[in-house]
Structure formats: C-alpha cells, structure tokens
Design a protein around this motif. Structure first.
Motif, PDB file in Angstrom:
ATOM      1  N   LEU A  52       0.818  -1.214   0.000  1.00  0.00           N
ATOM      2  CA  LEU A  52       0.000   0.000   0.000  1.00  0.00           C
ATOM      3  C   LEU A  52       0.854   1.266   0.000  1.00  0.00           C
ATOM      4  N   SER A  53       2.037   1.197   0.615  1.00  0.00           N
ATOM      5  CA  SER A  53       2.917   2.367   0.574  1.00  0.00           C
ATOM      6  C   SER A  53       3.480   2.562  -0.833  1.00  0.00           C
ATOM      7  N   GLU A  54       3.830   1.473  -1.517  1.00  0.00           N
ATOM      8  CA  GLU A  54       4.286   1.578  -2.904  1.00  0.00           C
ATOM      9  C   GLU A  54       3.168   2.111  -3.788  1.00  0.00           C
ATOM     10  N   LEU A  55       1.940   1.649  -3.533  1.00  0.00           N
ATOM     11  CA  LEU A  55       0.792   2.113  -4.312  1.00  0.00           C
ATOM     12  C   LEU A  55       0.542   3.601  -4.066  1.00  0.00           C
ATOM     13  N   THR A  56       0.726   4.046  -2.820  1.00  0.00           N
ATOM     14  CA  THR A  56       0.563   5.467  -2.494  1.00  0.00           C
ATOM     15  C   THR A  56       1.610   6.313  -3.217  1.00  0.00           C
ATOM     16  N   LYS A  57       2.850   5.855  -3.212  1.00  0.00           N
ATOM     17  CA  LYS A  57       3.914   6.582  -3.917  1.00  0.00           C
ATOM     18  C   LYS A  57       3.640   6.632  -5.416  1.00  0.00           C
ATOM     19  N   PHE A  60       0.725   9.157  -6.055  1.00  0.00           N
ATOM     20  CA  PHE A  60       1.189  10.541  -5.858  1.00  0.00           C
ATOM     21  C   PHE A  60       2.072  10.984  -7.019  1.00  0.00           C
ATOM     22  N   SER A  61       3.006  10.126  -7.428  1.00  0.00           N
ATOM     23  CA  SER A  61       3.924  10.474  -8.515  1.00  0.00           C
ATOM     24  C   SER A  61       3.165  10.621  -9.834  1.00  0.00           C
ATOM     25  N   ALA A  62       2.183   9.732 -10.067  1.00  0.00           N
ATOM     26  CA  ALA A  62       1.379   9.828 -11.296  1.00  0.00           C
ATOM     27  C   ALA A  62       0.574  11.121 -11.313  1.00  0.00           C
ATOM     28  N   PHE A  63       0.030  11.517 -10.169  1.00  0.00           N
ATOM     29  CA  PHE A  63      -0.739  12.755 -10.088  1.00  0.00           C
ATOM     30  C   PHE A  63       0.156  13.963 -10.378  1.00  0.00           C
ATOM     31  N   MET A  64       1.343  14.001  -9.769  1.00  0.00           N
ATOM     32  CA  MET A  64       2.255  15.130  -9.976  1.00  0.00           C
ATOM     33  C   MET A  64       2.765  15.156 -11.418  1.00  0.00           C
ATOM     34  N   LEU A  65       2.969  13.978 -12.008  1.00  0.00           N
ATOM     35  CA  LEU A  65       3.408  13.922 -13.399  1.00  0.00           C
ATOM     36  C   LEU A  65       2.324  14.453 -14.334  1.00  0.00           C
ATOM     37  N   SER A  66       1.082  14.029 -14.121  1.00  0.00           N
ATOM     38  CA  SER A  66      -0.022  14.502 -14.963  1.00  0.00           C
ATOM     39  C   SER A  66      -0.223  16.002 -14.793  1.00  0.00           C
ATOM     40  N   LYS A  67      -0.022  16.503 -13.578  1.00  0.00           N
ATOM     41  CA  LYS A  67      -0.138  17.945 -13.333  1.00  0.00           C
ATOM     42  C   LYS A  67       0.927  18.704 -14.112  1.00  0.00           C
ATOM     43  N   ALA A  68       2.139  18.174 -14.130  1.00  0.00           N
ATOM     44  CA  ALA A  68       3.223  18.821 -14.881  1.00  0.00           C
ATOM     45  C   ALA A  68       2.947  18.797 -16.379  1.00  0.00           C
ATOM     46  N   ASP A 197      15.520  13.054 -17.010  1.00  0.00           N
ATOM     47  CA  ASP A 197      14.090  12.760 -16.972  1.00  0.00           C
ATOM     48  C   ASP A 197      13.433  13.364 -15.737  1.00  0.00           C
ATOM     49  N   ASN A 198      12.154  13.675 -15.888  1.00  0.00           N
ATOM     50  CA  ASN A 198      11.383  14.187 -14.771  1.00  0.00           C
ATOM     51  C   ASN A 198      11.372  13.167 -13.630  1.00  0.00           C
ATOM     52  N   LEU A 199      11.583  13.641 -12.402  1.00  0.00           N
ATOM     53  CA  LEU A 199      11.666  12.733 -11.254  1.00  0.00           C
ATOM     54  C   LEU A 199      10.365  11.956 -11.058  1.00  0.00           C
ATOM     55  N   TYR A 200       9.218  12.604 -11.288  1.00  0.00           N
ATOM     56  CA  TYR A 200       7.935  11.911 -11.094  1.00  0.00           C
ATOM     57  C   TYR A 200       7.736  10.814 -12.130  1.00  0.00           C
ATOM     58  N   TRP A 201       8.234  11.030 -13.342  1.00  0.00           N
ATOM     59  CA  TRP A 201       8.174   9.974 -14.352  1.00  0.00           C
ATOM     60  C   TRP A 201       9.063   8.792 -13.950  1.00  0.00           C
ATOM     61  N   GLN A 202      10.219   9.102 -13.423  1.00  0.00           N
ATOM     62  CA  GLN A 202      11.092   8.022 -12.951  1.00  0.00           C
ATOM     63  C   GLN A 202      10.461   7.289 -11.772  1.00  0.00           C
ATOM     64  N   ASN A 203       9.802   8.036 -10.867  1.00  0.00           N
ATOM     65  CA  ASN A 203       9.144   7.408  -9.725  1.00  0.00           C
ATOM     66  C   ASN A 203       7.972   6.523 -10.155  1.00  0.00           C
ATOM     67  N   VAL A 204       7.249   6.946 -11.187  1.00  0.00           N
ATOM     68  CA  VAL A 204       6.139   6.126 -11.690  1.00  0.00           C
ATOM     69  C   VAL A 204       6.655   4.755 -12.116  1.00  0.00           C
ATOM     70  N   GLN A 205       7.784   4.749 -12.811  1.00  0.00           N
ATOM     71  CA  GLN A 205       8.370   3.472 -13.237  1.00  0.00           C
ATOM     72  C   GLN A 205       8.877   2.675 -12.034  1.00  0.00           C
ATOM     73  N   LEU A 206       9.583   3.364 -11.132  1.00  0.00           N
ATOM     74  CA  LEU A 206      10.191   2.698  -9.985  1.00  0.00           C
ATOM     75  C   LEU A 206       9.131   2.088  -9.074  1.00  0.00           C
ATOM     76  N   TYR A 207       8.120   2.888  -8.708  1.00  0.00           N
ATOM     77  CA  TYR A 207       7.112   2.428  -7.761  1.00  0.00           C
ATOM     78  C   TYR A 207       6.042   1.569  -8.438  1.00  0.00           C
ATOM     79  N   GLY A 208       5.899   1.721  -9.747  1.00  0.00           N
ATOM     80  CA  GLY A 208       4.981   0.837 -10.461  1.00  0.00           C
ATOM     81  C   GLY A 208       5.434  -0.607 -10.372  1.00  0.00           C
ATOM     82  N   PHE A 209       6.712  -0.831 -10.632  1.00  0.00           N
ATOM     83  CA  PHE A 209       7.248  -2.186 -10.516  1.00  0.00           C
ATOM     84  C   PHE A 209       7.302  -2.632  -9.055  1.00  0.00           C
ATOM     85  N   GLY A 210       7.576  -1.691  -8.142  1.00  0.00           N
ATOM     86  CA  GLY A 210       7.586  -2.046  -6.720  1.00  0.00           C
ATOM     87  C   GLY A 210       6.230  -2.520  -6.249  1.00  0.00           C
TER      88      GLY A 210
END
Length: 347
Positions: A52-57, A60-68, A197-210
């Motif tokens: 659930l913490s990975e899902l939360t991250k 959050f990262s997907a929301f910030m990426l879409s906002k950007a 690369d945008n940090l939120y895009w990198q986080n989406v990949q990182l936490y998506g697999f997590g």
C-alpha cells in the motif's frame, strides 16, 4: 556571481531540509510500528504495508506527473523499452534482500543481526566510489568507518561474546544482505541520475514495478483473489499513518538520490536510529547505556568530519632573494647584481 552563490545556498539548504525531514520520518517509523501492536503482536498482515505504501507513492507520482504535463511545461520522459526495463531491477534486488534477511535470522540472534546490518554503511561508500565513480577524500572514508563503528557500538549491549560465536553461514548471509541493500540504493541513484528525466516519471516506473512485485507476493501468500480481502484486515488508524510515513519517506529518499546522494541518505537514516533510541528511553523507559551515548558521540564526529569543508590547498611558498646591501660610511652600496657586474668587468 551573487546569483550563483544564492542558488548554491538554496540547493544546500534544500538538501539539509530533505535530510532532516527523512530523519524525522524514519524516527517515527519504529515508534508507529510499536504503537500499532496489540498485545505485543501485529493484528494485521505486515505484507500489506509495503504494497500500500508503494501504491501510495505510485499514485502521488502519477498525479504530480499529470499535473506537470497539463501545465504545458517541458517534461523530459524517456520511453524506450530498454530504459524502462532497468527499473524493475531495484525491486527484484529488494525481494532477494528480504528473503536473505530471513536466512540470516536462522543462524544468528537479533543483536548480531542488527550489528551485521551496519555493514551496509561501509558497503554503500565502496559502491558509491566504484559504480558511480564518486571519489571520496580520506577524511570522508574515515567518517564512514566512524559511522559504522558508532552504529555498531550502540548495539553491542546484550550480545557479548556471542556476536562471534555463530555459524559462518550467518556472517556470509549478513555480508550478502549488506551488499544487496547498498547495491539497490546505489543502483537506484544511478537510474535517477543517468538522464534529465522528470523525477515523477522516474518514480512512476520505480514504484509501479515495486507495487507489482509486492502484489505478486501477497497473491502468492493468500491466493490470486483472496488477497484483496486480507489486504486491510486488522488495520487501525496507526497502520494508515505507517503507510503514509513509508510512502513519503520513500519519496524523500528518491529526491535525495536524484539531487544529492546515497551517503546523505545513510547519514539521515543512521541519525534516525540514534534519535529513536533516545526517544525510546524517554517514552518506553528503556535503560540508557554507555555504549549508546558513545555511539551517538562517534556518529556525530563522523557527520562533522564527512561534511567538513576541505581546506583550500595552500599556494607554494614564493622564495624571494633580497639584494645584499653593503653599508659604507652610512650610505648603501649597489645591489649584489651590480657588484657581480663590477667584478666581471674588472676581470
């Protein structure tokens, strides 16, 4: 010049704030986990918390990426498959690392396990130098060793001579665990810094697999469908605070690894360990030990030594040869060169 120094000061203050915030979040993790127990046991499935913490991250990262993206600003995103497939590797390493930790506990006690865990401090420094090609000064190497010693010193109480009396397999698994933990952190830093690369895009990949790997673990434990019914069973408000804590601590770590380095993360999490110990003495009545305070002092010296500004190299001394003066009747004669010239003319 002034704008450059101001931006450098702002970056330094931001990194310091991030490290302090990570320390606070890490400190509260142990206290929250202790507070979530009922009758000394966790009334919930502990595997649900990392998922659930990975899902939360991820959310959050997907929301910030879409906002950007909606804002119209330029967002660097590498979408090649070869780049994306690099991001599951940290999750796989952590899965192996978590299993190795259970093997360690088959051979050693809890105190020795904690002491072996401190090997990741030195290992992080070594991998930081080898894989990221970041040279460290001699004082910085000394500081990392001191931090390891300080962390170990604070945990020696209660294990005595038994720390050296366990089967060799326990120590080998401990070394492997330290390497895997450090390598996962260094590799993640490499991923985050390898391009712009945008940090939120990198986080989406990182936490998506997590999130994916943690979900697969839950599906393995409870079945492909029934794991959903077990996901939040036994949860209370403290568990949700733990999930939020883990999520934002993870986001803070990714920021530090992107814009600072893994050594700063090591110091933040190690400082949290000492602060948690002091808080536990105040809140839970734990008996303070001399080893703990010596460990805190050693770690503080390590922190100051590592981030102590290096003194600028002193310029080579300039050797000047002053002319020899010859005093005659209260007046001064010509210089040494002139005397030499006269002698040569006489010759």
């Amino acid at each position: 010049m002034a704008s450059t120094s101001l931006s450098s000061l702002f970056a330094s203050n931001t990194k310091t704030f991030a490290a302090v915030l990570l320390t606070v979040l890490t400190c509260s993790q142990g206290l929250l986990m202790e507070g979530s127990k009922e009758n000394g046991k966790y009334p919930y499935n502990v595997g649900s918390v990392p998922f659930l913490s990975e899902l939360t991250k991820l959310c959050f990262s997907a929301f910030m990426l879409s906002k950007a993206l909606r804002s119209g600003e330029r967002v660097n995103m590498t979408t090649q498959t070869s780049s994306i497939l690099l991001f599951p590797i940290p999750s796989i390493i952590y899965v192996v690392h978590n299993n190795v930790q259970f093997y360690i506990m088959n051979y050693v006690d809890a105190a020795t396990y904690q002491i072996l865990g401190n090997l990741k401090i030195v290992t992080t420094g070594v991998l930081f130098y080898l894989f990221l090609n970041k040279p460290l000064s001699k004082p910085q190497w000394m500081a990392i060793v001191l931090l390891t010693v300080g962390a170990t010193m604070s945990q020696v109480k209660g294990c005595g001579d038994s720390v050296f009396s366990w089967p060799i397999q326990g120590y080998l698994f401990g070394i492997l665990s330290a390497f895997l933990s450090a390598f996962a952190g260094i590799y993640t830093e490499f991923l985050l810094k390898k391009n712009n690369d945008n940090l939120y895009w990198q986080n989406v990949q990182l936490y998506g697999f997590g999130a994916l790997f943690n979900m697969l673990r839950l599906m393995y434990d409870f079945g492909p469908l029934s794991f959903l019914s077990e996901l939040t069973r036994g949860f209370n408000y403290v568990v949700w605070l733990i999930i939020a804590n883990f999520a934002f601590a993870g986001l803070m770590i990714s920021w530090i690894q992107k814009y600072a380095d893994s050594i700063l993360k090591v110091y933040a999490t190690s400082s949290a360990m000492f602060i948690t110990a002091v808080i536990s003495i105040a809140l839970f009545g734990l008996e303070p030990s001399l080893q703990l305070f010596l460990g805190i002092i050693t770690a503080t010296i390590s922190l100051l030594l590592y981030y102590l500004p290096l003194a600028p190299a002193s310029a080579a001394p300039v050797v000047t040869v002053r002319s020899r003066e010859k005093i005659v009747g209260g007046g001064s004669s010509s210089s040494l060169d002139e005397e030499t010239g006269k002698k040569n003319s006489e010759d």
